[in-house]
Design a protein around this motif. Structure first.
Motif, mmCIF file in Angstrom:
data_model
loop_
_atom_site.group_PDB
_atom_site.id
_atom_site.type_symbol
_atom_site.label_atom_id
_atom_site.label_comp_id
_atom_site.label_asym_id
_atom_site.label_seq_id
_atom_site.Cartn_x
_atom_site.Cartn_y
_atom_site.Cartn_z
ATOM 1 N N GLU A 1 -34.906 -15.355 -43.001
ATOM 2 C CA GLU A 1 -33.709 -15.065 -42.506
ATOM 3 C C GLU A 1 -33.285 -16.092 -41.311
ATOM 4 O O GLU A 1 -32.136 -16.613 -41.702
ATOM 5 C CB GLU A 1 -33.534 -14.094 -41.227
ATOM 6 N N LEU A 2 -34.450 -17.044 -41.393
ATOM 7 C CA LEU A 2 -33.421 -18.265 -40.887
ATOM 8 C C LEU A 2 -33.245 -19.494 -41.026
ATOM 9 O O LEU A 2 -32.400 -19.953 -41.001
ATOM 10 C CB LEU A 2 -34.904 -18.923 -39.703
ATOM 11 N N LEU A 3 -33.845 -19.277 -42.550
ATOM 12 C CA LEU A 3 -32.992 -20.021 -43.216
ATOM 13 C C LEU A 3 -31.425 -20.011 -43.634
ATOM 14 O O LEU A 3 -30.955 -20.507 -43.822
ATOM 15 C CB LEU A 3 -33.708 -20.305 -44.817
ATOM 16 N N GLY A 4 -31.117 -18.225 -43.261
ATOM 17 C CA GLY A 4 -29.865 -18.640 -43.494
ATOM 18 C C GLY A 4 -29.125 -18.310 -42.762
ATOM 19 O O GLY A 4 -27.979 -18.513 -42.355
ATOM 20 N N LEU A 5 -29.687 -18.330 -41.711
ATOM 21 C CA LEU A 5 -28.760 -18.821 -39.949
ATOM 22 C C LEU A 5 -28.705 -20.438 -40.189
ATOM 23 O O LEU A 5 -27.310 -20.755 -40.072
ATOM 24 C CB LEU A 5 -29.227 -18.440 -38.687
ATOM 25 N N ILE A 6 -29.712 -21.091 -40.484
ATOM 26 C CA ILE A 6 -28.908 -22.854 -40.822
ATOM 27 C C ILE A 6 -28.114 -22.560 -41.780
ATOM 28 O O ILE A 6 -27.533 -23.744 -41.326
ATOM 29 C CB ILE A 6 -30.496 -22.553 -41.476
ATOM 30 N N GLU A 7 -28.037 -22.718 -43.040
ATOM 31 C CA GLU A 7 -26.970 -22.614 -43.701
ATOM 32 C C GLU A 7 -26.262 -21.583 -43.386
ATOM 33 O O GLU A 7 -24.631 -22.380 -43.593
ATOM 34 C CB GLU A 7 -27.347 -21.271 -45.473
ATOM 35 N N LYS A 8 -25.575 -21.280 -42.105
ATOM 36 C CA LYS A 8 -24.455 -20.822 -41.881
ATOM 37 C C LYS A 8 -23.817 -21.794 -40.354
ATOM 38 O O LYS A 8 -22.562 -21.560 -39.887
ATOM 39 C CB LYS A 8 -24.958 -19.093 -41.310
ATOM 40 N N TYR A 9 -24.597 -22.468 -39.764
ATOM 41 C CA TYR A 9 -24.334 -22.141 -38.836
ATOM 42 C C TYR A 9 -24.996 -24.181 -38.529
ATOM 43 O O TYR A 9 -24.543 -24.471 -37.560
ATOM 44 C CB TYR A 9 -25.135 -22.066 -37.330
ATOM 45 N N GLY A 10 -25.991 -24.158 -39.148
ATOM 46 C CA GLY A 10 -26.823 -26.132 -39.622
ATOM 47 C C GLY A 10 -25.613 -26.795 -40.054
ATOM 48 O O GLY A 10 -24.304 -26.561 -40.992
ATOM 49 N N ASN A 11 -25.667 -28.389 -39.802
ATOM 50 C CA ASN A 11 -24.939 -29.045 -40.164
ATOM 51 C C ASN A 11 -25.520 -29.519 -41.264
ATOM 52 O O ASN A 11 -26.027 -29.107 -42.098
ATOM 53 C CB ASN A 11 -24.662 -30.795 -38.908
ATOM 54 N N GLU A 12 -24.788 -30.280 -43.013
ATOM 55 C CA GLU A 12 -25.299 -30.661 -44.133
ATOM 56 C C GLU A 12 -26.837 -31.608 -44.058
ATOM 57 O O GLU A 12 -27.383 -30.351 -44.440
ATOM 58 C CB GLU A 12 -24.259 -31.556 -43.853
ATOM 59 N N ALA A 13 -26.885 -32.545 -42.989
ATOM 60 C CA ALA A 13 -28.015 -32.993 -43.035
ATOM 61 C C ALA A 13 -29.256 -31.859 -42.738
ATOM 62 O O ALA A 13 -30.924 -31.330 -43.080
ATOM 63 C CB ALA A 13 -28.263 -34.036 -42.239
ATOM 64 N N THR A 14 -29.039 -30.832 -41.393
ATOM 65 C CA THR A 14 -30.469 -29.888 -40.941
ATOM 66 C C THR A 14 -29.961 -28.796 -42.106
ATOM 67 O O THR A 14 -31.507 -28.667 -42.641
ATOM 68 C CB THR A 14 -29.899 -29.153 -39.906
ATOM 69 N N ILE A 15 -28.924 -28.158 -43.009
ATOM 70 C CA ILE A 15 -29.025 -27.799 -43.534
ATOM 71 C C ILE A 15 -30.127 -27.998 -44.820
ATOM 72 O O ILE A 15 -31.264 -27.255 -45.698
ATOM 73 C CB ILE A 15 -27.637 -27.341 -44.351
#
Length: 585
Positions: free
Chosen positions: A351-365
């Motif tokens: 679930e956390l990875l899904g939120l990162i893909e939704k709100y993170g910048n490209e480098a963080t994703i």
């Protein structure tokens, strides 16, 4: 166990030590390492924001309060007669009177200040005498005789032709001479143009000399060790002007006939190190600063939250003694539950990875995906971003006046209190009232916790504008800074470096005046290193908003990465803030 009516009342109703008495404060007080630092023959200036516990600490240093504290170290000090403190409130009621006499000459103002402070110290010392009589005379008859003999000698030292034989009579005489002095000064000024009065001339001798004389009298009847520390604990020195602080500095410089001083003031309100001699105070030689807002900061090897949790839990449990919740065995965790946003177990890795893909910048994703399988994901990505992602997701789902559970749970309440005792107790008071139930204790629902924390946060923000002096400027500055951080958290792609602090880099005395005043009110906090806990940055350093403002601005109560204040004030296209913002301060 039968609970007295006083102890059975709401244990969180009183959030201000100014209203506390020797019958309640010692039972609520939390002994800390920093409090123990004050038990020394060194002069100290205690610096702390509003509500940080300054008054509680200097009250507890007094013999009257310390003698009632159920702590091994406190009892050793009292039984060994090794620390005898006297609490002296320098209230605005009489300090303000010093400022309302513009007709006085410089010499007249100094004489008037010394006279008023001498009377205040003597009045306070009577409580110390009473406490010593109660503590060191076992038999009632001996105590009565001791009070009579001590009172007669003190009254003869303080008043002409007086032999008052009780502490009560001396108090009455002090109140009478103070009133007659002030009245006579007004009459002389109006009728004859004079600025002095001969009433109470015994208090016109050198500053602190009347109380030094009474200490010598007390020593004649009670044997104290030569190493005993006699401390005057002067509260609220921020009300004193620079000229009066200079007078106090002079006595710290000369150690005033064996007295040591514990003086409280707000941050940046110890205006000068100058004295009335050619030699200024030397920090660490003549005195030490103790910055109380950092009392709960972690020591070596301790996490910030764990340090805050320990202090808040101790304070909670001490306040509970004798109350309904104490009998029911209530704990903070049971009362509040766990925070969905800040809890370690609130979301799994997928679930956390899904939120990162939704709100993170490209480098963080990209980085999160590469670390997803390994053990580094939780430490390098999850731990740093989880709270911000959950907060942002929850805020995105808020519609209108719908209730939420964002700002709730023990972790959130402790962090939002920011280690400020008055704020923490005020929050607990609201929670106590919200959970009142004739059927007994019940956990406060998350929605109610969220509503209460938001309400408390909004009130802290809105009342700023009514603060005298810089209130309007502080309100506008916090609005600019808070909205900038909110924009970074909720409207920009996220990285593991969350922007929640600012570096002071503005060469403008008016802006610094606003920031420093906000620090004193506990609305902005300087971030200091663990090795420099008593240092306050001046026109430099890194600062953050008080965590109590987090619910108002929908921020995460963490320090985060810093950005320059000039960048915030000048604005940028992403934040929607204009270059005219500096004019607001």
């Amino acid at each position: 166990m039968k609970i007295s009516s006083q102890r059975a009342q709401n244990p969180f109703e009183n959030d201000n030590a100014r209203n506390s008495t020797p019958e309640d404060l010692p039972y609520q007080f939390v002994w800390t390492e920093d409090f123990a630092r004050l038990i020394s023959p060194k002069n100290h200036i205690l610096i702390g924001a509003r509500g940080s516990g300054k008054t509680a600490i200097v009250k507890m240093l007094s013999h009257e309060y310390l003698s009632k504290l159920n702590h091994e170290s406190a009892q050793e000090l009292i039984n060994g007669k090794s620390f005898i403190g006297t609490y002296v409130p320098m209230r605005l009621s009489w300090v303000g009177g010093l400022k309302s006499k513009p007709w006085l000459s410089d010499e007249g103002r100094e004489r008037h200040f010394q006279w008023r402070l001498n009377v205040a110290c003597c009045s306070a010392f009577l409580s110390t005498v009473e406490s010593c009589l109660l503590t060191y005379f076992d038999e009632d008859f001996e105590r009565i005789i001791g009070e009579r003999d001590i009172s007669i000698e003190i009254s003869q030292a303080w008043f002409s032709n007086s032999d008052s034989n009780s502490i009560r009579k001396i108090r009455d005489s002090l109140a009478d001479v103070e009133y007659r002095k002030l009245l006579d000064e007004e009459k002389l000024r109006v009728n004859e143009g004079k600025e002095g009065s001969n009433i109470g001339v015994e208090f016109d001798v050198g500053l602190f000399q009347p109380v030094v004389r009474s200490i010598a009298i007390l020593k004649k009847f009670i044997e104290f060790p030569r190493s005993a520390i006699w401390a005057l604990c002067l509260d609220e020195a921020e009300y004193l002007s620079m000229e009066y602080q200079r007078i106090l500095n002079s006595h710290m410089r000369t150690y005033a006939d064996g007295l040591v001083f514990k003086i409280t003031t707000m941050p940046y309100k110890h205006y000068t190190l100058d004295t009335n001699t050619e030699v200024p105070l030397v920090r660490d030689d003549d005195f030490k600063y103790i910055y109380l807002d950092n009392v709960q900061l972690p020591k070596k090897g301790e996490a910030e939250y764990e340090a805050l949790k320990k202090f808040c839990t101790d304070l909670f449990e001490r306040r509970l003694k004798g109350s309904r919740w104490d009998q029911e065995g209530v704990s903070l965790e049971e009362l509040l539950g766990s925070s969905y946003v800040l809890s370690d177990k609130s979301i799994d890795r997928s679930e956390l990875l899904g939120l990162i893909e939704k709100y993170g910048n490209e480098a963080t994703i990209e980085r999160a995906r590469s670390l997803f399988v390994g053990s580094k994901f939780d430490d390098e990505i999850g731990r740093k971003l989880k709270g911000a992602l959950l907060l942002r997701e929850a805020v995105s789902k808020l519609k209108g006046n719908t209730s939420s559970q964002i700002y709730a749970g023990v972790e959130m309440v402790i962090r939002c209190s920011d280690g400020n005792p008055r704020r923490f107790i005020s929050i607990l008071n609201s929670l106590y009232l919200a959970s009142s139930d004739e059927e007994g204790f019940k956990q406060v629902p998350y929605s109610i916790q969220d509503r209460l924390l938001r309400h408390f946060s909004n009130n802290e923000y809105r009342r700023i504008i009514s603060e005298p002096g810089q209130g309007d400027g502080i309100h506008k500055a916090l609005s600019i800074i808070g909205k900038y951080f909110k924009d970074c958290l909720h409207h920009r792609p996220l990285s593991t470096d969350l922007v929640l602090s600012f570096r002071y880099n503005v060469d403008d005395p008016e802006i610094w005046s606003v920031v420093s005043e906000a620090v004193g009110l506990g609305l902005i906090r300087p971030l200091v290193e663990k090795t420099q806990l008593d240092e306050l940055p001046v026109k430099s350093g890194t600062f953050r908003l008080s965590y109590m403002l987090s619910p108002h601005f929908l921020l995460l109560p963490r320090r985060g990465k810093s950005v320059s204040l000039s960048s915030i004030l000048n604005g940028d296209s992403a934040s929607g803030l204009s270059t005219q913002q500096m004019e607001l301060i």
